[in-house]
Design a protein around this motif. Structure first.
Motif, PDB file in Angstrom:
ATOM      1  N   THR A   1       7.665   1.087   0.733  1.00 53.12           N
ATOM      2  CA  THR A   1       6.929   2.046   1.561  1.00 53.12           C
ATOM      3  C   THR A   1       6.684   1.544   2.976  1.00 53.12           C
TER       4      THR A   1
ATOM      5  N   THR B   1      11.201   7.859   4.908  1.00 55.15           N
ATOM      6  CA  THR B   1      10.539   8.410   3.721  1.00 55.15           C
ATOM      7  C   THR B   1      11.546   8.534   2.583  1.00 55.15           C
ATOM      8  N   GLU B   2      12.748   8.992   2.946  1.00 58.91           N
ATOM      9  CA  GLU B   2      13.794   9.109   1.925  1.00 58.91           C
ATOM     10  C   GLU B   2      14.179   7.720   1.401  1.00 58.91           C
TER      11      GLU B   2
ATOM     12  N   ALA C   1      11.714   6.607  -1.212  1.00 56.56           N
ATOM     13  CA  ALA C   1      11.923   7.325  -2.467  1.00 56.56           C
ATOM     14  C   ALA C   1      13.187   6.811  -3.168  1.00 56.56           C
TER      15      ALA C   1
ATOM     16  N   GLN D   1      12.482   3.396  -4.866  1.00 55.43           N
ATOM     17  CA  GLN D   1      11.634   3.505  -6.062  1.00 55.43           C
ATOM     18  C   GLN D   1      12.375   4.186  -7.212  1.00 55.43           C
ATOM     19  N   GLU D   2      13.106   5.263  -6.885  1.00 56.72           N
ATOM     20  CA  GLU D   2      13.834   5.972  -7.937  1.00 56.72           C
ATOM     21  C   GLU D   2      14.977   5.112  -8.477  1.00 56.72           C
TER      22      GLU D   2
ATOM     23  N   LYS E   1      21.299   5.712  -6.134  1.00 56.06           N
ATOM     24  CA  LYS E   1      20.049   5.709  -5.360  1.00 56.06           C
ATOM     25  C   LYS E   1      19.942   4.472  -4.468  1.00 56.06           C
TER      26      LYS E   1
END
Lengths: 428, 399
Positions: free
Chosen positions: A419, A342-343, A346, A349-350, A366
């Motif tokens: 994802t 999940t991290e 994120a 995407q970030e 990131k």
């Protein structure tokens, strides 16, 4: 008849004063059957093809071939329609002006629809909201269709304001599911992801090659036809006074379901899961409880898969308070794995967002973290896609440099794949 | 045939499946329908025995205690249990549907109420993973006439002592279910008859424990043994007490000095015998080691027996160390009992439950078992309680 089963992976032991319970619940469906063929109701499929001017002759030809490939996979007896979209939406097939806007698939309608697809030409703008609205109208025109699914192909940025598109998405939510594909690099991943996520479907970048795009569409439609369970919801019961921190689908893709809760009663919320084929999905449920005395045990959550208010399967998430450090310190392998995945999603995407805004420092940090997480969680697809965007210096440490020249399609492929999660082996 | 040898029935603390009411196979450890763990493989047998022992309508004999549970042959749905924490409904998954508290299994928490004046509660406590204490009771319907309280405490370091202790307690109870013969009528022959009966009961418990021990077990099941037999003698009610290990029996008169009727077979008492002060002996971390027990590795199964003539109204109490650990001295336990009666009223089940709850509130480190018998006039409920309520009301109105 479809059979569901559920398994919990968690460390149920909490230290004295511990409040947060994390669990992965794997829900598996077998014997789903074929969409619309299980006696529960009819299935409907709509193929939505972008015919805006930007498609041009080459892409239009690829899209038409892909649509034909999808059409070929629709099982006889299924209701279907073909929509062409640019600045407005048009019903390309069936050729009707009023009444039911979908027809049953049979050799004749299949041939007619194929001819209709072959005659599509490109021109005009892109207003995806209108395409969704027409698809909704078509589904509503045939009430016996209870399982509703559409494939949407687009190549360009939407000309509507985000608010207009969001309103159309809201109208479609809970009505039909959409698998969305973007072709080329002029479409916006976040925009199309918003459609797919809310409408319980997938998002990806379509290959710009007639054979491979056709294969992609064939595969999407084949999966859709294998979903013999039209609709199911995940229900989560938590005890009086407990707080749900989040409910996420974590496999096959990460989808945060927390805000999609529909209250069933004071203690139970329902989250939509869409249609099911023979498949497994993993959910991460996190619940905050009031701490109890060491030695006490209580139920933290009942996680159920429910069809038409009938519980198909149930998993119990437990909490046991213990003063044995050896028991309480361990983090369940599945929980740790999916927390990392999940991290990872994120971070990708970030990182890409920061890169687009020219904030190279944040993007480097990131995407470096993403490389590290992909390495740690064994997500090879993410690792491969990240390597097309960054130069990896040290994967374990997460040190990377942004590549000078990056193919936009590679960035978009990384974004859409962010994802997707990998599984790890489950013992026992 | 004298009155004292009248055949009796007793009340096994079991219905078909305690959770779902489905029939249970004779040797089942778990309910096939709902998965509830069943404490004791002999429960179904005991029930069948009890059913067989039901007197036929024209046999002319009546049981001195009536079953408090229906020995249900009918398949009527059992009432759904309620949560002990919040009163919510227990779901089919055995957790409360409101607060999620795990419902104790029948082995983890059970009660016996053989008559209006006798009750017992056997509970897992807070810290232990399972309940290795056991309880078995018999009582006449007429208050104060006759009762048997058996409390056993399975040793946690041994294998399957939860199964063995319950089997042992029930075997001992069965042995003492009928009145003990009067003997030749002299105090000496009566005493010898009682000693024989209690010794037999301990041996029956011993045989049951051994029968539930795997022959190859390196860690054979073992348990303490405490029994209280209250019988009416010509001179009035007499409590006979037999003991092995550190479960205890007490007499708590409403007025006058409370009395511990048992002496522990424990390291602490051995230290006291050797001259150590009580506080030192009970402060030693080894004080809980017991020096006598039942089980395959027991060296002596002869319980220490004592007679106590009852002359006042009061409470007979038998308990495991899960209770008395929090009130080692008799006066402290008397105070806890007084407070419990003041709060819970005079109903024996409420008193036993109140003391178990109190022990759990003190930490509940061990399994807790409390059996009580009310001898003499029932405690009148409400007088002190009503006063306190009035006081509260006045305070409330003053504010």
């Amino acid at each position: 008849m479809a059979q569901f089963s559920a398994t919990v992976y968690q460390n149920e032991f909490l230290p004295a004063g511990g409040t947060d319970v994390n669990a992965i619940v794997t829900v598996t469906c077998v014997g789903a059957g074929v969409a619309g063929q299980t006696g529960a109701g009819d299935a409907g499929e709509i193929i939505i093809i972008d015919t805006s001017g930007s498609m041009g002759d080459v892409r239009m030809e690829q899209a038409k071939q892909a649509a034909q490939a999808a059409l070929a996979e629709i099982v006889d007896g299924t209701y279907f329609a073909v929509v062409s979209g640019n600045g407005a939406a048009f019903l390309a097939y069936p050729h009707v002006r009023s009444g039911p806007g979908m027809v049953r698939m049979n050799p004749q309608t299949r041939q007619e629809a194929a001819r209709a697809i072959a005659m599509l030409t490109s021109g005009g703008g892109t207003a995806i909201g209108t395409w969704l609205d027409l698809a909704g109208k078509l589904f509503y025109s045939v009430p016996q269709v209870i399982q509703r699914h559409a494939i949407l192909l687009t190549d360009g940025e939407n000309n509507e304001s985000p608010a207009v598109l969001d309103a159309a998405i809201r109208r479609a939510t809970g009505v039909f599911q959409v698998d969305a594909r973007g072709v080329g690099t002029d479409w916006r991943v976040d925009e199309v992801r918003r459609i797919a996520t809310n409408l319980l479907g997938t998002v990806d970048i379509a290959p710009e090659n007639a054979a491979r795009m056709s294969e992609e569409f064939r595969s999407i439609m084949r999966s859709a036809m294998a979903r013999g369970v039209a609709e199911a919801e995940l229900r989560v019961w938590t005890p009086v006074g407990a707080q749900i921190l989040f409910v996420r689908q974590v496999s096959p893709t990460v989808e945060d379901l927390t805000s999609r809760r529909r209250p069933v009663n004071e203690l139970t919320g329902a989250y939509p899961t869409g249609a099911w084929a023979d498949e497994s999905r993993d959910y991460h449920v996190a619940v905050r409880l009031a701490a109890k005395a060491v030695g006490q045990e209580q139920l933290a959550a009942r996680v159920q898969l429910v069809i038409h208010d009938q519980v198909q399967t149930q998993a119990l998430v437990k909490a046991k308070w213990s003063d044995d450090h050896n028991l309480t310190a361990a983090i369940d392998e599945q929980v740790a794995h999916y927390t990392g995945q999940t991290e990872l999603a994120a971070a990708i995407q970030e990182g890409l967002k920061a890169k687009a805004l020219g904030d190279d420092a944040t993007a480097t940090a990131k995407l470096g973290r993403a490389v590290q997480l992909a390495q740690q969680t064994g997500n090879e697809e993410a690792t491969a896609k990240l390597r097309k965007v960054v130069e990896v210096e040290d994967a374990d440490a997460g040190t990377v440099r942004l590549k000078k020249a990056v193919d936009k399609a590679d960035e978009m492929a990384l974004d859409t794949a962010s994802t997707k999660t990998t599984r790890i082996r489950k013992d026992g | 045939m004298s009155e004292d040898t009248t055949p009796v029935t007793y009340t096994p603390a079991s219905s078909p499946c305690p959770t779902c009411g489905e029939p249970i196979a004779p040797d089942a450890n778990f309910c096939e329908s709902c998965g509830t763990q069943l404490g004791d493989v002999t429960e179904a047998d005991a029930q069948a025995d009890a059913r067989a022992a039901q007197p036929s309508p024209d046999s002319g004999v009546l049981p001195i205690s009536l079953p408090t549970f229906m020995l249900a042959d009918n398949a009527s749905a059992p009432p759904r249990r309620t949560c002990t924490e919040c009163g919510g409904t227990i779901g089919p998954d055995l957790y409360c549907e409101q607060c999620g508290t795990k419902a104790p299994s029948e082995r983890d928490h059970f009660r016996e109420v053989p008559a209006s004046w006798v009750a017992g509660v056997c509970d897992r406590g807070v810290r232990r993973r399972r309940n290795e204490d056991a309880l078995a009771l018999v009582a006449s319907e007429t208050p104060g006439e006759r009762c048997v309280l058996i409390v056993m405490d399975g040793v946690s370091s041994s294998t399957d002592s939860d199964v063995a202790s319950l089997a042992g307690a029930r075997a001992a109870r069965d042995r003492l279910a009928t009145s003990i013969p009067r003997g030749l009528g002299t105090p000496e022959s009566r005493e010898s008859a009682v000693h024989q009966a209690i010794t037999d009961a301990a041996e029956a418990a011993q045989a049951a424990i051994v029968a539930h021990t795997e022959s190859a077990s390196a860690n054979p099941a073992s348990a303490t043994f405490t029994c209280v037999v209250l019988e009416s003698e010509p001179e009035g009610p007499v409590a006979w007490v037999g003991n092995l290990g550190d479960s205890r029996a007490y007499w708590f008169p409403d007025v006058g000095e409370p009395l511990q009727l048992t002496r522990d077979d424990s390291a602490a008492e051995a230290l006291i015998d050797a001259g150590a002060p009580r506080e030192v002996a009970y402060g030693d971390h080894q004080s809980h080691a017991i020096t006598a027990w039942l089980g395959r590795d027991s060296e002596d199964t002869q319980p220490r027996i004592r007679r106590h003539q009852i002359t006042e109204d009061g409470w007979l109490l038998a308990c495991s160390d899960g209770l008395w650990n929090y009130a080692v001295e008799v006066g402290d336990l008397a105070a806890a009992l007084r407070a419990t009666v003041a709060e819970a009223g005079g109903d024996p089940e409420a008193v036993a439950l109140g003391l178990v709850t109190w022990a759990c509130e003190q930490g509940g480190h061990d399994n807790v078992t409390v059996a009580v018998a009310r001898v003499g006039a029932p405690v009148v409920v409400g007088e002190t309680g009503a006063d306190e309520e009035n006081v509260t009301d006045e305070r409330a109105s003053e504010e």
